[in-house]
Design a protein around this motif. Structure first.
Motif, PDB file in Angstrom:
ATOM      1  N   PRO A 174       0.619  -1.282  -0.070  1.00  0.00           N
ATOM      2  CA  PRO A 174      -0.214  -0.064   0.130  1.00  0.00           C
ATOM      3  C   PRO A 174       0.791   1.274  -0.215  1.00  0.00           C
ATOM      4  O   PRO A 174       1.933   1.207   0.256  1.00  0.00           O
ATOM      5  CB  PRO A 174      -0.833  -0.276   1.267  1.00  0.00           C
ATOM      6  CG  PRO A 174       0.358  -0.942   2.211  1.00  0.00           C
ATOM      7  CD  PRO A 174       0.881  -1.787   1.397  1.00  0.00           C
ATOM      8  N   THR A 175       0.142   2.343  -0.132  1.00  0.00           N
ATOM      9  CA  THR A 175       1.016   3.688  -0.284  1.00  0.00           C
ATOM     10  C   THR A 175       0.096   4.364   1.102  1.00  0.00           C
ATOM     11  O   THR A 175      -1.056   4.191   1.039  1.00  0.00           O
ATOM     12  CB  THR A 175       0.233   4.586  -1.415  1.00  0.00           C
ATOM     13  OG1 THR A 175       0.676   3.918  -2.660  1.00  0.00           O
ATOM     14  CG2 THR A 175       1.039   5.853  -1.169  1.00  0.00           C
ATOM     15  N   VAL A 176       1.072   4.294   2.075  1.00  0.00           N
ATOM     16  CA  VAL A 176       0.551   4.498   3.407  1.00  0.00           C
ATOM     17  C   VAL A 176       0.086   6.181   3.515  1.00  0.00           C
ATOM     18  O   VAL A 176       0.912   6.733   4.312  1.00  0.00           O
ATOM     19  CB  VAL A 176       1.374   4.068   4.635  1.00  0.00           C
ATOM     20  CG1 VAL A 176       1.189   2.629   4.803  1.00  0.00           C
ATOM     21  CG2 VAL A 176       2.936   4.326   4.293  1.00  0.00           C
ATOM     22  N   HIS A 215     -10.854  -5.831 -10.016  1.00  0.00           N
ATOM     23  CA  HIS A 215     -11.245  -4.874  -8.952  1.00  0.00           C
ATOM     24  C   HIS A 215     -12.553  -5.320  -8.150  1.00  0.00           C
ATOM     25  O   HIS A 215     -13.287  -6.086  -8.631  1.00  0.00           O
ATOM     26  CB  HIS A 215     -11.628  -3.795  -9.938  1.00  0.00           C
ATOM     27  CG  HIS A 215     -10.535  -2.739 -10.095  1.00  0.00           C
ATOM     28  ND1 HIS A 215     -10.373  -2.260 -11.573  1.00  0.00           N
ATOM     29  CD2 HIS A 215      -9.172  -2.728  -9.636  1.00  0.00           C
ATOM     30  CE1 HIS A 215      -9.221  -1.612 -11.604  1.00  0.00           C
ATOM     31  NE2 HIS A 215      -8.394  -2.006 -10.331  1.00  0.00           N
ATOM     32  N   LEU A 216     -12.568  -4.616  -7.126  1.00  0.00           N
ATOM     33  CA  LEU A 216     -14.057  -4.842  -6.354  1.00  0.00           C
ATOM     34  C   LEU A 216     -14.671  -3.398  -6.686  1.00  0.00           C
ATOM     35  O   LEU A 216     -14.226  -2.390  -6.923  1.00  0.00           O
ATOM     36  CB  LEU A 216     -13.381  -4.594  -4.830  1.00  0.00           C
ATOM     37  CG  LEU A 216     -14.627  -4.490  -3.973  1.00  0.00           C
ATOM     38  CD1 LEU A 216     -15.372  -5.855  -3.920  1.00  0.00           C
ATOM     39  CD2 LEU A 216     -14.350  -4.010  -2.644  1.00  0.00           C
ATOM     40  N   MET A 217     -15.898  -3.882  -7.091  1.00  0.00           N
ATOM     41  CA  MET A 217     -16.699  -2.828  -7.693  1.00  0.00           C
ATOM     42  C   MET A 217     -17.932  -2.518  -7.027  1.00  0.00           C
ATOM     43  O   MET A 217     -18.459  -3.274  -5.851  1.00  0.00           O
ATOM     44  CB  MET A 217     -17.413  -3.619  -9.132  1.00  0.00           C
ATOM     45  CG  MET A 217     -16.788  -4.262 -10.039  1.00  0.00           C
ATOM     46  SD  MET A 217     -15.368  -3.190 -10.722  1.00  0.00           S
ATOM     47  CE  MET A 217     -16.520  -2.490 -11.812  1.00  0.00           C
ATOM     48  N   ALA A 222      -6.699  -6.808  -2.694  1.00  0.00           N
ATOM     49  CA  ALA A 222      -5.368  -7.040  -3.678  1.00  0.00           C
ATOM     50  C   ALA A 222      -4.534  -7.936  -2.375  1.00  0.00           C
ATOM     51  O   ALA A 222      -3.897  -8.869  -2.758  1.00  0.00           O
ATOM     52  CB  ALA A 222      -4.946  -5.869  -3.975  1.00  0.00           C
ATOM     53  N   PHE A 223      -4.713  -7.481  -0.828  1.00  0.00           N
ATOM     54  CA  PHE A 223      -3.662  -8.204  -0.104  1.00  0.00           C
ATOM     55  C   PHE A 223      -4.314  -9.446   0.502  1.00  0.00           C
ATOM     56  O   PHE A 223      -3.601 -10.548   0.614  1.00  0.00           O
ATOM     57  CB  PHE A 223      -3.515  -7.162   1.184  1.00  0.00           C
ATOM     58  CG  PHE A 223      -2.840  -5.667   0.509  1.00  0.00           C
ATOM     59  CD1 PHE A 223      -1.869  -5.823  -0.269  1.00  0.00           C
ATOM     60  CD2 PHE A 223      -3.745  -4.631   0.789  1.00  0.00           C
ATOM     61  CE1 PHE A 223      -1.433  -4.543  -0.711  1.00  0.00           C
ATOM     62  CE2 PHE A 223      -3.057  -3.526   0.231  1.00  0.00           C
ATOM     63  CZ  PHE A 223      -2.163  -3.317  -0.653  1.00  0.00           C
ATOM     64  N   ILE A 224      -5.630  -9.476   0.600  1.00  0.00           N
ATOM     65  CA  ILE A 224      -6.181 -10.824   0.759  1.00  0.00           C
ATOM     66  C   ILE A 224      -5.960 -11.794  -0.306  1.00  0.00           C
ATOM     67  O   ILE A 224      -5.680 -13.133   0.020  1.00  0.00           O
ATOM     68  CB  ILE A 224      -7.810 -10.989   0.886  1.00  0.00           C
ATOM     69  CG1 ILE A 224      -8.180  -9.855   1.931  1.00  0.00           C
ATOM     70  CG2 ILE A 224      -8.454 -11.982   1.304  1.00  0.00           C
ATOM     71  CD1 ILE A 224      -9.463  -9.605   2.493  1.00  0.00           C
TER      72      ILE A 224
HETATM   73  P1  AMP Z   1      -2.609   1.678  -3.312  1.00  0.00           P
HETATM   74  O1  AMP Z   1      -2.293   1.653  -1.746  1.00  0.00           O
HETATM   75  O2  AMP Z   1      -3.502   2.737  -3.838  1.00  0.00           O
HETATM   76  O3  AMP Z   1      -1.251   1.747  -4.129  1.00  0.00           O
HETATM   77  O4  AMP Z   1      -3.447   0.364  -3.825  1.00  0.00           O
HETATM   78  C1  AMP Z   1      -3.062  -0.896  -3.063  1.00  0.00           C
HETATM   79  C2  AMP Z   1      -3.662  -1.990  -4.224  1.00  0.00           C
HETATM   80  O5  AMP Z   1      -4.918  -2.009  -4.090  1.00  0.00           O
HETATM   81  C3  AMP Z   1      -2.858  -2.053  -5.505  1.00  0.00           C
HETATM   82  O6  AMP Z   1      -2.735  -3.373  -5.575  1.00  0.00           O
HETATM   83  C4  AMP Z   1      -4.360  -1.551  -6.284  1.00  0.00           C
HETATM   84  O7  AMP Z   1      -4.294  -2.349  -7.545  1.00  0.00           O
HETATM   85  C5  AMP Z   1      -5.412  -2.434  -5.643  1.00  0.00           C
HETATM   86  N1  AMP Z   1      -6.645  -1.668  -5.922  1.00  0.00           N
HETATM   87  C6  AMP Z   1      -7.142  -0.318  -5.770  1.00  0.00           C
HETATM   88  N2  AMP Z   1      -8.285  -0.300  -6.008  1.00  0.00           N
HETATM   89  C7  AMP Z   1      -8.864  -1.302  -5.937  1.00  0.00           C
HETATM   90  C8  AMP Z   1     -10.389  -2.047  -6.242  1.00  0.00           C
HETATM   91  N3  AMP Z   1     -11.226  -1.266  -6.250  1.00  0.00           N
HETATM   92  N4  AMP Z   1     -10.137  -3.403  -6.329  1.00  0.00           N
HETATM   93  C9  AMP Z   1      -9.320  -4.248  -6.075  1.00  0.00           C
HETATM   94  N5  AMP Z   1      -7.804  -3.734  -5.854  1.00  0.00           N
HETATM   95  C10 AMP Z   1      -7.788  -2.512  -5.822  1.00  0.00           C
END
Ligand code: AMP
Ligand code: ZN
Length: 458
Positions: free
Chosen positions: A30-32, A275-277, A43-45
């Motif tokens: 993640p970007t914290v 993606h989660l929608m 994504a992490f699960i």
């Molecule tokens: P970030 O912290 O913004 O760098 O994102 C962390 C992770 O979440 C990355 O692997 C993204 O691709 C993923 N991500 C962001 N939005 C979604 C979403 N709606 N559904 C699934 N994964 C997502």
């Protein structure tokens, strides 16, 4: 044999680690800079589900690294706003440490243990490696210094290398002589991307000298993952994961950087979760259609039900989040627990279903078919011991408790857990971690929950 859908080949491929004794897996973390939403958490699960399958299903020895992006445009901007009077680097670190804590609390609630990560690299701890890679790319003629920043020279790179293998880019659109300082680029606008950003007034920076230029500044986002993956695991990786939105430009650029600088492939397998929608749209901060884990808990859904929802919807499909879909997941989990607790003795061997279950998981982690096999075991006339044994293994594989555990927890374990709560309050994370390790060493599992913690016998 395990088959996984490899984005770079656009098909399912048999998975074999480069070194049979060890699987090297890297996930973009993640970007914290803010509270993660459950789309991010998907994504992490997913990465955790893959890790657990490799470990418990395939019995591989897995080294899993997930990085923390603690320096980028967003973290810098927010930290400056929050702590305007503080020195820039201290502000950045104070700001990101808080959100790092938030992130790890969410992971713990979702039963993704911090201990699973082989290393928890923060980008700011690998700046030297990022400078080294930038230098290597520059010295091989694939980078240019312009106005205090270093850019990857895509035009010279594509003369002798492929670019765009993950998403089939149309390189006719490659804009020659244009570049961007932004980490994000539109597909239609492929251009030189930034490796190192020259310092702007009021921003944190690191010293960097390249080819006689004084380049005080900070790394671009893409160079972070290439450098950390190589420094910690060594490229090429066996598996690299991330959400589909990271394929371009982030992962394409990771591939190009490692090829240009180290002359190495980045990864044999690229796995991306869909993606989660929400109501047909991608859950995202910018659309404002997001929920955090805490939001869903407030609606009355347990972290376990939420994890169940994600694990048993295939990672490669878009999934719609709604109260109904979470309700359904929660009910199925309750149903499994109930069926397990009232399971009667049966006569049939489980071996056929077990094989089918393994077949499904080895087919690119087909968790929905795996779940159907589990339900069949609970409803059919199967030997009770074998079913129990199977579900114990399934608890590790999916990171979900299927048995209600009513074992009494001894007082000394509770004391350790209470001391850990106190240590966390005092922000003494080192002590908190060592107390957690002590609890684990004594044969108990500890999980943080919204209201505090939960202890179970291992
Ligand atoms: P970030 O912290 O913004 O760098 O994102 C962390 C992770 O979440 C990355 O692997 C993204 O691709 C993923 N991500 C962001 N939005 C979604 C979403 N709606 N559904 C699934 N994964 C997502
Ligand atoms: Zn990354």
């Amino acid at each position: 044999m395990l088959k996984l859908f490899n984005t770079i080949r656009k098909e399912k491929q048999e998975f074999r680690p480069i070194n049979k004794d060890e699987v090297k897996m890297y996930s973009c973390g993640p970007t914290v800079y803010n509270y993660p939403h459950v789309g991010n958490l998907r994504a992490f699960i997913f990465a955790d589900t893959l890790y657990r399958w490799l470990k418990y299903g395939e019995k591989c020895n897995v080294k899993w690294v997930m990085n923390l992006t603690d320096v980028d445009d967003k973290t810098i901007k927010n930290s400056r706003e929050k702590y305007p009077k503080m020195d820039e680097k201290t502000a950045l670190s104070k700001y990101t440490l808080y959100y790092e804590g938030v992130f790890f609390d969410d992971l713990a609630e979702l039963n993704i243990q911090k201990e699973s990560f082989f290393n928890n690299p923060r980008a700011t701890e690998y700046i030297e490696e990022m400078k080294d890679l930038t230098r290597m790319i520059y010295e091989k003629g694939y980078a240019k210094i312009i106005e205090g920043s270093v850019f990857f020279d895509l035009v010279s790179y594509v003369k002798s290398n492929d670019y765009g293998k993950l998403i089939n880019l149309d390189l006719d659109n490659l804009k020659t002589g244009t570049r961007t300082l932004s980490d994000e680029i539109e597909k239609e606008n492929v251009q030189d991307f930034v490796l190192w950003k020259g310092v702007k007034k009021g921003e944190p920076y690191w010293d960097f000298e390249l080819d006689g230029h004084d380049l005080k500044g900070r790394p671009g986002w893409h160079i972070e993952c290439s450098s950390m993956g190589h420094a910690i695991l060594g490229l090429p990786l066996d598996i690299h994961t991330g959400g589909v939105d990271l394929t371009f430009p982030h992962h394409e650029n990771e591939i190009a950087q490692a090829q240009a600088g180290y002359e190495l492939d980045t990864a044999n397998f690229w796995l991306h979760n869909e993606h989660l929608m929400v109501d047909g749209k991608k859950m995202s901060k910018s659309l404002g259609n997001f929920y955090t884990l805490a939001d869903l808990r407030e609606k009355g859904f347990s972290a376990e039900a939420i994890r169940f929802f994600f694990v048993f919807n295939h990672y490669g499909s878009k999934v719609n989040l709604s109260d109904e879909s979470l309700e359904a997941a929660s009910n199925t989990l309750k149903n499994i627990r109930n069926l397990l607790s009232i399971k009667k003795e049966g006569s049939k061997d489980i071996v056929d279903i077990r094989d089918r279950f393994y077949g499904a998981m080895r087919d690119d982690l087909n968790t929905s078919v795996a779940l159907a096999c589990m339900m069949e075991l609970l409803k059919g006339d199967y030997k009770k011991d074998e079913v129990s044994q199977f579900f114990k293994e399934a608890e590790d594989i999916f990171g979900i408790y299927f048995f209600e555990k009513n074992v009494k927890i001894p007082q000394d374990i509770i004391d350790l857990a209470e001391r850990r709560v106190e240590a966390k309050k005092q922000k003494d994370y080192q002590l908190a971690d060592s107390l957690r390790n002590e609890i684990i060493a004594k044969g108990y599992e500890l999980r943080d929950t919204q209201g505090g913690y939960e202890i179970k016998k291992q």
